[in-house]
Design a protein around this motif. Structure first.
Motif, PDB file in Angstrom:
ATOM      1  N   ALA A  49      37.192  15.234  94.969  1.00  0.00           N
ATOM      2  CA  ALA A  49      38.179  14.620  95.861  1.00  0.00           C
ATOM      3  C   ALA A  49      37.972  13.113  95.936  1.00  0.00           C
ATOM      4  O   ALA A  49      38.938  12.332  95.944  1.00  0.00           O
ATOM      5  N   PHE A  50      36.716  12.691  95.989  1.00  0.00           N
ATOM      6  CA  PHE A  50      36.407  11.260  95.983  1.00  0.00           C
ATOM      7  C   PHE A  50      36.836  10.621  94.662  1.00  0.00           C
ATOM      8  O   PHE A  50      37.368   9.506  94.633  1.00  0.00           O
ATOM      9  N   ASN A  51      36.618  11.329  93.567  1.00  0.00           N
ATOM     10  CA  ASN A  51      36.988  10.826  92.243  1.00  0.00           C
ATOM     11  C   ASN A  51      38.496  10.653  92.099  1.00  0.00           C
ATOM     12  O   ASN A  51      38.962   9.815  91.338  1.00  0.00           O
ATOM     13  N   LEU A  52      39.269  11.445  92.836  1.00  0.00           N
ATOM     14  CA  LEU A  52      40.721  11.276  92.824  1.00  0.00           C
ATOM     15  C   LEU A  52      41.106   9.881  93.289  1.00  0.00           C
ATOM     16  O   LEU A  52      42.065   9.281  92.767  1.00  0.00           O
ATOM     17  N   LEU A  53      40.341   9.347  94.235  1.00  0.00           N
ATOM     18  CA  LEU A  53      40.635   8.013  94.749  1.00  0.00           C
ATOM     19  C   LEU A  53      40.020   6.924  93.883  1.00  0.00           C
ATOM     20  O   LEU A  53      40.676   5.939  93.548  1.00  0.00           O
ATOM     21  N   LEU A  54      38.758   7.110  93.498  1.00  0.00           N
ATOM     22  CA  LEU A  54      38.071   6.075  92.713  1.00  0.00           C
ATOM     23  C   LEU A  54      38.458   6.129  91.236  1.00  0.00           C
ATOM     24  O   LEU A  54      38.834   5.119  90.644  1.00  0.00           O
ATOM     25  N   GLY A  55      38.351   7.298  90.631  1.00  0.00           N
ATOM     26  CA  GLY A  55      38.541   7.417  89.186  1.00  0.00           C
ATOM     27  C   GLY A  55      39.978   7.304  88.730  1.00  0.00           C
ATOM     28  O   GLY A  55      40.232   6.829  87.620  1.00  0.00           O
ATOM     29  N   TYR A  56      40.925   7.719  89.580  1.00  0.00           N
ATOM     30  CA  TYR A  56      42.320   7.746  89.146  1.00  0.00           C
ATOM     31  C   TYR A  56      43.203   6.737  89.867  1.00  0.00           C
ATOM     32  O   TYR A  56      44.325   6.503  89.438  1.00  0.00           O
TER      33      TYR A  56
ATOM     34  N   LEU B 146      49.534   6.550  89.746  1.00  0.00           N
ATOM     35  CA  LEU B 146      48.228   6.170  90.280  1.00  0.00           C
ATOM     36  C   LEU B 146      47.372   5.518  89.199  1.00  0.00           C
ATOM     37  O   LEU B 146      46.692   4.516  89.449  1.00  0.00           O
ATOM     38  N   LYS B 147      47.396   6.078  87.993  1.00  0.00           N
ATOM     39  CA  LYS B 147      46.616   5.512  86.891  1.00  0.00           C
ATOM     40  C   LYS B 147      47.141   4.127  86.504  1.00  0.00           C
ATOM     41  O   LYS B 147      46.359   3.237  86.162  1.00  0.00           O
ATOM     42  N   SER B 148      48.461   3.956  86.575  1.00  0.00           N
ATOM     43  CA  SER B 148      49.019   2.637  86.257  1.00  0.00           C
ATOM     44  C   SER B 148      48.611   1.607  87.304  1.00  0.00           C
ATOM     45  O   SER B 148      48.361   0.440  86.979  1.00  0.00           O
ATOM     46  N   VAL B 149      48.520   2.037  88.566  1.00  0.00           N
ATOM     47  CA  VAL B 149      48.046   1.143  89.627  1.00  0.00           C
ATOM     48  C   VAL B 149      46.594   0.757  89.373  1.00  0.00           C
ATOM     49  O   VAL B 149      46.198  -0.396  89.549  1.00  0.00           O
ATOM     50  N   ARG B 150      45.808   1.727  88.935  1.00  0.00           N
ATOM     51  CA  ARG B 150      44.398   1.448  88.637  1.00  0.00           C
ATOM     52  C   ARG B 150      44.259   0.464  87.483  1.00  0.00           C
ATOM     53  O   ARG B 150      43.435  -0.459  87.531  1.00  0.00           O
ATOM     54  N   GLU B 151      45.058   0.628  86.448  1.00  0.00           N
ATOM     55  CA  GLU B 151      44.930  -0.196  85.252  1.00  0.00           C
ATOM     56  C   GLU B 151      45.515  -1.585  85.429  1.00  0.00           C
ATOM     57  O   GLU B 151      44.935  -2.576  84.986  1.00  0.00           O
ATOM     58  N   ASN B 152      46.683  -1.662  86.066  1.00  0.00           N
ATOM     59  CA  ASN B 152      47.361  -2.957  86.182  1.00  0.00           C
ATOM     60  C   ASN B 152      48.304  -2.911  87.374  1.00  0.00           C
ATOM     61  O   ASN B 152      49.485  -2.581  87.230  1.00  0.00           O
ATOM     62  N   GLU B 153      47.783  -3.249  88.548  1.00  0.00           N
ATOM     63  CA  GLU B 153      48.588  -3.169  89.767  1.00  0.00           C
ATOM     64  C   GLU B 153      49.782  -4.126  89.765  1.00  0.00           C
ATOM     65  O   GLU B 153      50.890  -3.719  90.135  1.00  0.00           O
ATOM     66  N   PRO B 154      49.622  -5.387  89.337  1.00  0.00           N
ATOM     67  CA  PRO B 154      50.799  -6.267  89.300  1.00  0.00           C
ATOM     68  C   PRO B 154      51.910  -5.729  88.402  1.00  0.00           C
ATOM     69  O   PRO B 154      53.100  -5.874  88.716  1.00  0.00           O
TER      70      PRO B 154
END
Length: 326
Positions: A52-59, A193-201
């Motif tokens: 569950a924590f990895n859902l927030l940090l990893g993804y 979510l993954k796109s936000v992690r990789e490149n939020e702007p």
């Protein structure tokens, strides 16, 4: 480059994860007949917590040092509702999940308004505020915690005081939680979510409301963490301040890093490793924390992607991918 060429690595990683998951489920079904069921239930609770924590940090790319508030808060809510209100175990766990989701909504609302270390410090500060609330609140019984929580009967007829019944209930909840996480990360929502992690702007420029997606991920992660915390309260029949302490937040970070950030089964492996060290080295004279620290340093230096992450990138992992693809 063709679309099939782009999706091939993803399909290979997925096939490797499916192989590991099927083998893991088979081992978990057989495990209580060879190992102590209570220890296995502890591993499953912390494995779900780490995932569950990895859902927030990893993804999603958000580092939280406040997940102990969701884990311990759910443990308190579940323990209190079952012991004092007479709720059945499944209803008590749902109360814990709802309470953790509400805490996730509050903490996430403030945390997503900052980025990087500032966001992380907000989660830690609010989590510590909740810790002191639990220390002073009457329903938590302070430093004594809530003890003697009855396991009761699942759906009114399955006696959870029987170790095997309790184990397979915990296993079913764990697999349900893992399926929910898998479904989230492989949905269009998960892709965002993954796109936000990789490149939020870039995600913002495409028209996505990044703040809403971050908050939704925060609440989902908190709710699944609450599921783990509620189960833990029923298994061990108590909830204490240890569950909401900052050390618990650090421990889940360690589990996730050791297993592999951004992998589905990595946090499960990390949780199993840390739980096994704590269990089997508890009676030794050598401090468990020192051994854990040494293992963590080795993994950071040698396994930069985490143990499971490095397995995916290794020749052995690629060989397994090739076999599963064939």
């Amino acid at each position: 480059m063709t679309q099939s060429a782009l999706t091939a690595p993803r399909q290979k990683n997925l096939s490797l994860e499916v192989t590991l998951i099927v083998a893991g489920i088979a081992l978990l079904v057989l495990a209580p007949f060879f190992f102590y069921p209570v220890f296995l239930m502890k591993v499953l609770c912390f494995a779900l917590f780490a995932c569950a924590f990895n859902l927030l940090l990893g993804y999603t790319g958000i580092l939280s040092f406040g997940h102990a508030a969701f884990f311990g808060g759910a443990a308190y809510f579940t323990a209190h509702s079952v012991k004092e209100w007479g709720f059945s175990p499944e209803l008590g766990i749902l109360v814990g999940v709802a309470g953790a989701a509400f805490l996730g909504l509050i903490i996430g609302f403030f945390a997503i308004r900052r980025q990087g270390i500032y966001s992380t410090m907000i989660t830690l500060a609010l989590s510590q505020m909740f810790f002191f609330f639990c220390l002073q609140a009457s329903f938590t019984h302070g430093e004594d915690g809530i003890q003697g929580v009855p396991r009761g009967h699942l759906f009114g007829f399955i006696d959870l005081n029987q170790s095997l019944n309790m184990y397979f209930f915990v296993l079913a909840v764990f697999l349900l939680g893992m399926f929910i996480i898998w479904r989230i990360i492989n949905s269009p929502f998960g892709m965002i979510l993954k796109s936000v992690r990789e490149n939020e702007p870039r995600a913002i420029s495409l028209g996505y409301s990044v703040a809403r997606y971050k908050l939704a991920a925060f609440v989902m992660s908190a709710a699944l963490t609450g599921l783990a915390g509620g189960i833990k309260a029923i298994v061990f029949q108590f909830a204490t301040l240890t569950d909401v302490s900052w050390q618990m937040s650090g421990e889940v970070v360690l589990m996730t890093l050791l297993g592999g950030i951004g992998t589905l089964v990595g946090p499960v492996f990390g949780a199993a490793l840390i739980s096994a060290l704590e269990n089997y080295l508890a009676t030794s004279e050598f401090p468990v924390t020192v051994i854990t620290g040494i293992i963590f340093m080795i993994c950071v230096l040698v396994f930069r992607r985490g143990i499971i992450g490095e397995l995916y990138a290794s020749r052995f992992g690629k060989r397994l991918e090739g076999k599963s693809e064939n």
